[in-house]
Design an enzyme around this catalytic site. Structure first.
Site, PDB file in Angstrom:
ATOM      1  N   LYS A  38       1.776  29.509  37.433  1.00 59.46           N
ATOM      2  CA  LYS A  38       0.966  30.683  37.094  1.00 59.46           C
ATOM      3  C   LYS A  38       1.691  31.971  37.474  1.00 59.46           C
ATOM      4  O   LYS A  38       1.730  32.928  36.687  1.00 59.46           O
ATOM      5  CB  LYS A  38      -0.375  30.618  37.825  1.00 59.46           C
ATOM      6  CG  LYS A  38      -1.171  31.924  37.803  1.00 59.46           C
ATOM      7  CD  LYS A  38      -2.335  31.872  38.760  1.00 59.46           C
ATOM      8  CE  LYS A  38      -3.074  33.200  38.804  1.00 59.46           C
ATOM      9  NZ  LYS A  38      -2.302  34.259  39.488  1.00 59.46           N
ATOM     10  N   ASN A  39       2.263  32.007  38.667  1.00 64.66           N
ATOM     11  CA  ASN A  39       2.879  33.238  39.144  1.00 64.66           C
ATOM     12  C   ASN A  39       4.222  33.529  38.490  1.00 64.66           C
ATOM     13  O   ASN A  39       4.813  34.582  38.744  1.00 64.66           O
ATOM     14  CB  ASN A  39       3.046  33.183  40.663  1.00 64.66           C
ATOM     15  CG  ASN A  39       1.719  33.226  41.383  1.00 64.66           C
ATOM     16  OD1 ASN A  39       0.732  33.746  40.870  1.00 64.66           O
ATOM     17  ND2 ASN A  39       1.673  32.659  42.580  1.00 64.66           N
ATOM     18  N   ARG A  85      -5.478  40.428  38.486  1.00 59.41           N
ATOM     19  CA  ARG A  85      -4.675  41.331  39.311  1.00 59.41           C
ATOM     20  C   ARG A  85      -3.265  41.490  38.739  1.00 59.41           C
ATOM     21  O   ARG A  85      -2.695  42.586  38.770  1.00 59.41           O
ATOM     22  CB  ARG A  85      -4.593  40.771  40.735  1.00 59.41           C
ATOM     23  CG  ARG A  85      -3.762  41.626  41.694  1.00 59.41           C
ATOM     24  CD  ARG A  85      -4.491  42.898  42.064  1.00 59.41           C
ATOM     25  NE  ARG A  85      -3.616  43.828  42.767  1.00 59.41           N
ATOM     26  CZ  ARG A  85      -4.028  44.965  43.295  1.00 59.41           C
ATOM     27  NH1 ARG A  85      -5.284  45.317  43.190  1.00 59.41           N
ATOM     28  NH2 ARG A  85      -3.198  45.761  43.915  1.00 59.41           N
ATOM     29  N   CYS A 142      -8.534  38.485  42.364  1.00 55.08           N
ATOM     30  CA  CYS A 142      -9.175  38.066  43.609  1.00 55.08           C
ATOM     31  C   CYS A 142      -9.256  39.231  44.596  1.00 55.08           C
ATOM     32  O   CYS A 142      -8.314  40.009  44.719  1.00 55.08           O
ATOM     33  CB  CYS A 142      -8.397  36.918  44.248  1.00 55.08           C
ATOM     34  SG  CYS A 142      -8.384  35.412  43.264  1.00 55.08           S
ATOM     35  N   ARG A 160      -4.327  45.761  48.097  1.00 50.94           N
ATOM     36  CA  ARG A 160      -3.005  45.422  47.566  1.00 50.94           C
ATOM     37  C   ARG A 160      -2.549  46.617  46.730  1.00 50.94           C
ATOM     38  O   ARG A 160      -2.504  46.547  45.507  1.00 50.94           O
ATOM     39  CB  ARG A 160      -3.079  44.147  46.719  1.00 50.94           C
ATOM     40  CG  ARG A 160      -3.313  42.912  47.553  1.00 50.94           C
ATOM     41  CD  ARG A 160      -3.070  41.646  46.761  1.00 50.94           C
ATOM     42  NE  ARG A 160      -4.207  41.293  45.943  1.00 50.94           N
ATOM     43  CZ  ARG A 160      -4.253  40.232  45.160  1.00 50.94           C
ATOM     44  NH1 ARG A 160      -3.211  39.429  45.102  1.00 50.94           N
ATOM     45  NH2 ARG A 160      -5.314  39.958  44.446  1.00 50.94           N
ATOM     46  N   ILE A 169      -0.683  49.520  44.707  1.00 48.37           N
ATOM     47  CA  ILE A 169       0.476  49.451  43.824  1.00 48.37           C
ATOM     48  C   ILE A 169       1.367  50.667  44.019  1.00 48.37           C
ATOM     49  O   ILE A 169       2.158  51.009  43.136  1.00 48.37           O
ATOM     50  CB  ILE A 169       0.049  49.306  42.348  1.00 48.37           C
ATOM     51  CG1 ILE A 169      -0.790  50.497  41.884  1.00 48.37           C
ATOM     52  CG2 ILE A 169      -0.721  48.005  42.143  1.00 48.37           C
ATOM     53  CD1 ILE A 169      -1.043  50.503  40.375  1.00 48.37           C
ATOM     54  N   ASP A 185      -0.449  31.764  49.453  1.00 43.56           N
ATOM     55  CA  ASP A 185      -1.299  31.077  48.475  1.00 43.56           C
ATOM     56  C   ASP A 185      -1.599  29.637  48.877  1.00 43.56           C
ATOM     57  O   ASP A 185      -2.602  29.064  48.453  1.00 43.56           O
ATOM     58  CB  ASP A 185      -0.643  31.085  47.091  1.00 43.56           C
ATOM     59  CG  ASP A 185      -0.864  32.394  46.355  1.00 43.56           C
ATOM     60  OD1 ASP A 185      -1.573  33.265  46.898  1.00 43.56           O
ATOM     61  OD2 ASP A 185      -0.338  32.550  45.238  1.00 43.56           O
ATOM     62  N   ARG A 222      -8.504  30.331  36.831  1.00 45.79           N
ATOM     63  CA  ARG A 222      -7.435  31.310  36.675  1.00 45.79           C
ATOM     64  C   ARG A 222      -6.070  30.696  36.974  1.00 45.79           C
ATOM     65  O   ARG A 222      -5.050  31.199  36.493  1.00 45.79           O
ATOM     66  CB  ARG A 222      -7.657  32.502  37.606  1.00 45.79           C
ATOM     67  CG  ARG A 222      -8.786  33.436  37.213  1.00 45.79           C
ATOM     68  CD  ARG A 222      -8.875  34.644  38.146  1.00 45.79           C
ATOM     69  NE  ARG A 222      -7.556  35.183  38.372  1.00 45.79           N
ATOM     70  CZ  ARG A 222      -6.991  35.305  39.576  1.00 45.79           C
ATOM     71  NH1 ARG A 222      -7.630  34.915  40.660  1.00 45.79           N
ATOM     72  NH2 ARG A 222      -5.772  35.811  39.691  1.00 45.79           N
TER      73      ARG A 222
END
Length: 417
Positions: free
Chosen positions: A22-23, A92, A116, A121, A123, A306, A398
Site C-alpha cells: 500500500k505504501n 492521508r 487515519c 502530521r 506537511i 505501522d 484502506r
C-alpha cells in the site's frame, strides 16, 4: 457499513500470498502523472486507497484502467491541477500527488489531506522543500494554492526529520526540475527505493534512494514504462502475528525478507519458529510466546510504527510483560481501549504502552479506530475465544486486500455481516 465477525480460537494453517505494498503503490500511481505515455503498474492491491488514487488521476484528466492487479495510466491528456476536497479527505497519502502535479503543470491546488487520525502530521516539510525549488505557496480557506511561475529548479534540501511523504514529494517534484536536487536526511524505506525504481525505468536520474542522501538530476521528459510493486511488509507481519496468536503454522509467499529484518528479529525474540527462504517464510509458535522487554518504533531500518499495533496485539498473549515505545505518532494508541474489550491488559502513558500477557482473549464487540489498529483487532479476534464483531472496517479496507477471504483460506471462521 458492514462488520467483520470472527469466531476465534482456531489455529491457522496453509499458505498465503502477500499483496503489493500500500505504501508503495500510492506514490507510484502519483508518479505516472509525470510520464508522457501510458504506464502499466503491476501488483496493485485492490484497496480503497488505491481506488481513491485512481479517482484523483481521473479527476486530473488522466485515463486509467484496471485489469486484475494491473493499473494502466495515460497522463498525456491531463488537463487539471486541482484535487477536490472530498478526494483529499479520503486518504492521508493524497498529499503525495502535490509534488507530481507541480512537477507536471507547475501548479497545484489541494486541501488538507484526510486518513487515519494518528496525531499531528504536518506537511510543512513538504511545503518548505517545494518552496526552495521555486514553488510559491499560499493558504486560503483551507486550500493550498501552489504555483511555480519560473518553473521548478533543483535545490539542496535538509530534512529535519526523515519523512517518507516529504522525501517522496521532493523526488516527484525534482525529477523534471532544472538542475540537480539533493535530499539530506532522506527517508530510507523500501517504498522510497520502489518509487525511484519506477521513475528511473521511465528515464529519471535518481541516485542513492534507500540511503540518507538522494540525488535527483532533472530530465526533460519521462517515457512509458512498466513496473511491479514490491510486497507489503506490514501485511506480511499481520498474517505472521495471526498465525502465532492462534498457535497455527502458515507459509507466507511473495515477500522480501530483507525489507523485514527488524520485524523478523522480534519474532525470533518472542520464541517463534521461523524458516526463511528467498521470497517466502514459514512461521509457527514456539513452546510458548515470550515477552519482548522493550520495542521502539523508529524510521527504517528500525521497527516500523505501522507494525506496532499488530505486535502489541500479539504480545497480549505473551508470557510476561512487554513494553512498546511509540516514537513516530502521538495518537497511535487509540485502538488499545478496543483491545482491552477483548481482555487485553495494557497500560499506556504518553508514548509508552506496557503489555501484560494474558492466557486467553475473549471475543467482544469493538471497532477499528484506524488502519493498523483495526488489523490488530482482527489478529486478536482470531485468537479470542467465542465471537468478536469489529465495526468501522472501512479503515481496514484502506490497507488490506481480500483480508477476510485470505483468513478463510487459512482456516479462520471469519465473515462480513
Amino acid at each position: 457499513m458492514s462488520q467483520i465477525v470472527i469466531n476465534g480460537a482456531k489455529a491457522l494453517s496453509g499458505e498465503i500470498n502477500i499483496q503489493g505494498a500500500k505504501n508503495s503503490v500510492l506514490p507510484v500511481l502519483a508518479a505516472t502523472i509525470l510520464c508522457d505515455k501510458e504506464c502499466h503498474v503491476h501488483n496493485c492491491p485492490d484497496l480503497s486507497d488505491v481506488n481513491t488514487s485512481i479517482k484523483i488521476l481521473k479527476q486530473l484528466g488522466c485515463k486509467c484502467a484496471r485489469q486484475g492487479n494491473t493499473v494502466s495510466v495515460d497522463s498525456s491528456d491531463m488537463n487539471n491541477y486541482k484535487i477536490p476536497e472530498n478526494l483529499m479527505r479520503e486518504m492521508r497519502s493524497s498529499v503525495v500527488f502535490l509534488g507530481a502535479i507541480v512537477g507536471k503543470t507547475g501548479k497545484a491546488v489541494i486541501s488538507s489531506p484526510g486518513g487515519c487520525e494518528l496525531g499531528p502530521r504536518p506537511i510543512d516539510l513538504h511545503l518548505s522543500a517545494l518552496n526552495k525549488m521555486g514553488v510559491c505557496i499560499r493558504e486560503e480557506h483551507g486550500f493550498l494554492y501552489c504555483d511555480a511561475p519560473e518553473g521548478l529548479y533543483g535545490a539542496e534540501i535538509n530534512l529535519s526529520f526523515p519523512s517518507v511523504g516529504a522525501t517522496e514529494n521532493i523526488i516527484l517534484a525534482a525529477v523534471k526540475a532544472k538542475g540537480m536536487t539533493v535530499i539530506h536526511n532522506a527517508a530510507k524505506e523500501p517504498e522510497i527505493s520502489d518509487l525511484a525504481d519506477f521513475l528511473n525505468s521511465a528515464g529519471a536520474r535518481i541516485y542513492g534512494a534507500g540511503s540518507d542522501t538522494v540525488y535527483i538530476h532533472g530530465v526533460e521528459k519521462l517515457s512509458a514504462t512498466e513496473h511491479s510493486i514490491i510486497p507489503d511488509r506490514i501485511a506480511a507481519v499481520t498474517y505472521m502475528a495471526s498465525a502465532v496468536m492462534t498457535n497455527g503454522k502458515i507459509v507466507i509467499n511473495d515477500i522480501m525478507p530483507s525489507h523485514m529484518m527488524a520485524m523478523l528479529s522480534l519474532f525470533y525474540e518472542s520464541g517463534c519458529n521461523l524458516k526463511i527462504y528467498k521470497n517466502s517464510l514459514e512461521i509457527s509458535r514456539g513452546d510458548k510466546l515470550l515477552r519482548v522487554p522493550k520495542i521502539r518504533s523508529l524510521v527504517y531500518p528500525g521497527f516500523p510504527t505501522d507494525a506496532g499495533p499488530i505486535i502489541i496485539s500479539m504480545l497480549t498473549l505473551a508470557d510476561g510483560t512487554s513494553m512498546f515505545v511509540e516514537n513516530i505518532f502521538e495518537n497511535r494508541f487509540r485502538y488499545i481501549d478496543e483491545l482491552k474489550r477483548l481482555g487485553a491488559k495494557i497500560k499506556t502513558e504518553g508514548k509508552i504502552a506496557v503489555i501484560e500477557g494474558v492466557s486467553q482473549l475473549l471475543g467482544a464487540p469493538c471497532k477499528a479506530t484506524d488502519l493498523r489498529g483495526g488489523a490488530a483487532l482482527v489478529c486478536a479476534g482470531l485468537a479470542a475465544k467465542d465471537t468478536t464483531v469489529i465495526g468501522e472496517i472501512g479503515h481496514i479496507e484502506r490497507g488490506y486486500e481480500n483480508l477476510v477471504d485470505n483468513f478463510k483460506k487459512l482456516g479462520a471462521d471469519i465473515y462480513y455481516r
